[in-house]
Design a protein around this motif. Structure first.
Motif, PDB file in Angstrom:
ATOM      1  N   MET A   1       0.848  -1.200   0.000  1.00  0.00           N
ATOM      2  CA  MET A   1       0.000   0.000   0.000  1.00  0.00           C
ATOM      3  C   MET A   1       0.883   1.250   0.000  1.00  0.00           C
ATOM      4  SD  MET A   1      -3.187   0.929   2.510  1.00  0.00           S
ATOM      5  CE  MET A   1      -4.389   2.189   2.042  1.00  0.00           C
ATOM      6  N   ASN A   2       0.549   2.170  -0.900  1.00  0.00           N
ATOM      7  CA  ASN A   2       1.354   3.370  -1.129  1.00  0.00           C
ATOM      8  C   ASN A   2       0.657   4.584  -0.526  1.00  0.00           C
ATOM      9  OD1 ASN A   2       3.078   5.348  -2.088  1.00  0.00           O
ATOM     10  ND2 ASN A   2       2.420   5.133  -4.227  1.00  0.00           N
ATOM     11  N   VAL A   3       0.920   4.803   0.754  1.00  0.00           N
ATOM     12  CA  VAL A   3       0.364   5.967   1.460  1.00  0.00           C
ATOM     13  C   VAL A   3       1.413   7.072   1.435  1.00  0.00           C
ATOM     14  CG1 VAL A   3      -0.326   6.819   3.733  1.00  0.00           C
ATOM     15  CG2 VAL A   3      -1.209   4.636   2.878  1.00  0.00           C
ATOM     16  N   GLN A   4       1.029   8.215   0.927  1.00  0.00           N
ATOM     17  CA  GLN A   4       1.949   9.353   0.861  1.00  0.00           C
ATOM     18  C   GLN A   4       1.541  10.400   1.887  1.00  0.00           C
ATOM     19  OE1 GLN A   4       4.781   9.745  -0.992  1.00  0.00           O
ATOM     20  NE2 GLN A   4       4.577   7.666  -1.820  1.00  0.00           N
ATOM     21  N   LEU A   5       2.551  11.074   2.434  1.00  0.00           N
ATOM     22  CA  LEU A   5       2.337  12.044   3.503  1.00  0.00           C
ATOM     23  C   LEU A   5       2.845  13.410   3.061  1.00  0.00           C
ATOM     24  CD1 LEU A   5       3.749   9.696   6.243  1.00  0.00           C
ATOM     25  CD2 LEU A   5       1.330  10.141   5.770  1.00  0.00           C
ATOM     26  N   ALA A   6       1.976  14.405   3.105  1.00  0.00           N
ATOM     27  CA  ALA A   6       2.400  15.773   2.806  1.00  0.00           C
ATOM     28  C   ALA A   6       3.120  16.343   4.039  1.00  0.00           C
ATOM     29  CB  ALA A   6       1.177  16.614   2.448  1.00  0.00           C
ATOM     30  N   PRO A   7       3.926  17.398   3.854  1.00  0.00           N
ATOM     31  CA  PRO A   7       4.624  17.989   5.000  1.00  0.00           C
ATOM     32  C   PRO A   7       3.678  18.409   6.128  1.00  0.00           C
ATOM     33  CG  PRO A   7       5.543  18.838   2.954  1.00  0.00           C
ATOM     34  CD  PRO A   7       4.329  18.024   2.580  1.00  0.00           C
ATOM     35  N   ASP A   8       2.439  18.755   5.807  1.00  0.00           N
ATOM     36  CA  ASP A   8       1.482  19.149   6.858  1.00  0.00           C
ATOM     37  C   ASP A   8       0.798  17.933   7.496  1.00  0.00           C
ATOM     38  OD1 ASP A   8      -0.347  18.272   4.987  1.00  0.00           O
ATOM     39  OD2 ASP A   8      -1.510  20.122   4.942  1.00  0.00           O
TER      40      ASP A   8
ATOM     41  N   THR B   1      -5.185  12.564   8.159  1.00  0.00           N
ATOM     42  CA  THR B   1      -4.000  13.327   8.536  1.00  0.00           C
ATOM     43  C   THR B   1      -3.302  12.638   9.704  1.00  0.00           C
ATOM     44  OG1 THR B   1      -3.132  15.455   9.325  1.00  0.00           O
ATOM     45  CG2 THR B   1      -5.320  14.836  10.085  1.00  0.00           C
ATOM     46  N   LEU B   2      -1.982  12.828   9.777  1.00  0.00           N
ATOM     47  CA  LEU B   2      -1.196  12.309  10.905  1.00  0.00           C
ATOM     48  C   LEU B   2      -1.387  13.161  12.147  1.00  0.00           C
ATOM     49  CD1 LEU B   2       2.296  11.523   9.334  1.00  0.00           C
ATOM     50  CD2 LEU B   2       0.573   9.894  10.119  1.00  0.00           C
ATOM     51  N   PHE B   3      -1.780  14.422  11.960  1.00  0.00           N
ATOM     52  CA  PHE B   3      -1.763  15.371  13.073  1.00  0.00           C
ATOM     53  C   PHE B   3      -3.188  15.707  13.498  1.00  0.00           C
ATOM     54  CE2 PHE B   3       2.314  16.291  10.773  1.00  0.00           C
ATOM     55  CZ  PHE B   3       3.091  15.547  11.650  1.00  0.00           C
ATOM     56  N   ILE B   4      -3.645  15.000  14.506  1.00  0.00           N
ATOM     57  CA  ILE B   4      -5.025  15.105  14.979  1.00  0.00           C
ATOM     58  C   ILE B   4      -5.101  16.265  15.970  1.00  0.00           C
ATOM     59  CG2 ILE B   4      -6.873  13.867  16.185  1.00  0.00           C
ATOM     60  CD1 ILE B   4      -6.126  12.705  13.398  1.00  0.00           C
TER      61      ILE B   4
ATOM     62  N   LEU C   1       8.887  13.570  12.131  1.00  0.00           N
ATOM     63  CA  LEU C   1       9.089  12.582  11.076  1.00  0.00           C
ATOM     64  C   LEU C   1      10.064  13.128  10.054  1.00  0.00           C
ATOM     65  CD1 LEU C   1       5.302  11.837  10.663  1.00  0.00           C
ATOM     66  CD2 LEU C   1       6.964  10.443  11.903  1.00  0.00           C
ATOM     67  N   ALA C   2      11.136  12.392   9.807  1.00  0.00           N
ATOM     68  CA  ALA C   2      12.075  12.781   8.757  1.00  0.00           C
ATOM     69  C   ALA C   2      11.491  12.390   7.400  1.00  0.00           C
ATOM     70  CB  ALA C   2      13.406  12.079   8.998  1.00  0.00           C
TER      71      ALA C   2
END
Lengths: 195, 195
Positions: free
Chosen positions: A136-143, B57-60, B140-141
């Protein structure tokens, strides 16, 4: 022997300590959700939070272990020819399609396929943890924004796991359009005594 | 009324649907691990994987919900004066200190504090999910490497939650040096009928 998981379906099976599990994307661009439980005590199970903590990375691949809720190693990743997997997102479920994709109709899902196949092993829906989402290809934006992109896996790409305890495994060929670039393909797997 | 959670300890309590929970960092740079269970059926509980999926989003933070393993909203974040929380990492446990921090000696932990305080509510250690780590500053790097940095919370920073179902809450003042910049401070909380 190579076993096939037909599109939008799943399987469950025992995997002995020391045995190898090879999960193969036969056609490319397909995702497989994997969950694991200790065969000796099903209350011990795969934990995303423990794995991300102990491995200290979002991107679990070759050389890493999958860890249990009891802080034990369940599986080691011996090989990963694609190198991109996800361990953030819950398996797609009937609600995923209602809530996230605004689809009011019935839709097959990894969660239902895991539930159906794990039930004969005495595992309930409520006990299904966040899956390790192979390919699975989950991409994360800087935000921090999370987006699900088409898998980068090519035909024949595989992840090879070694069981570090006796396990019950649940495994799917993913049902979500967004996870596999609208392709609905099968997943292949092999259980091996040697890699 | 403001209640205090002493350093390296925890509490558990009921929170009625519609009530507000304010979790305050009274001195700054401290983390509080929160877990939640449905009071009506404890098999329904907080899910990191569902929350990250549905909120994308990672940031809840403010405006997001915490979701259950049954794809239901458990809590809404009404206010978040600091704005940085973590929902990736499992609560620190005895094994965290052995495995990750190479400390062979006994060390207090959020996991033990959650276990001890949730036991009277009929919740077992194996049922404790990945916590919502309030004020925890996980960075996160670009390559996915996870690092735990000192919290950015200032004295008086708080997160205000509204319960969207009847809940059992577990809450800690974090025990890990790395999460709170080696400070071991208390956490304060208030249960309010109005925000």
């Amino acid at each position: 022997m190579t076993e096939m998981i037909e599109k939008q379906s799943g399987v469950a099976f025992y995997l002995k300590k020391g045995a190898f599990l090879k999960v193969i994307d036969p056609q490319g661009e397909q995702v497989s959700d994997l969950v694991a439980f200790s065969a000796n005590d099903k209350r011990e199970k795969l934990s995303s939070g423990k794995t991300l903590d102990f491995e200290s990375t979002l991107f679990i691949t070759k050389g890493h272990h999958l860890w249990s809720n009891r802080s034990q190693k369940m599986m080691e990743i011996i090989e990963d020819t694609n190198g991109r997997n996800d361990f953030l997102l819950a398996p797609c479920s009937p609600e995923t399609f209602h809530i996230l994709y605004d689809n009011p109709h019935y839709h097959p899902s990894c969660f239902e396929n895991l539930e159906k196949n794990l039930k004969p092993f005495g595992i309930d829906a409520d006990d299904i943890p966040t899956a390790f989402n192979i390919f699975m290809n989950v991409q994360l934006a800087p935000d921090g924004t999370i987006s699900v992109e088409p898998p980068m896996s090519k035909p024949g790409d595989y992840v090879l796991f070694r069981a570090t305890m006796d396990l019950i495994i649940g495994l799917t060929a993913c049902s979500a359009e967004q996870s596999n670039n609208y392709s609905f393909k099968p997943i292949a797997y092999e259980i091996l005594s040697k890699p």
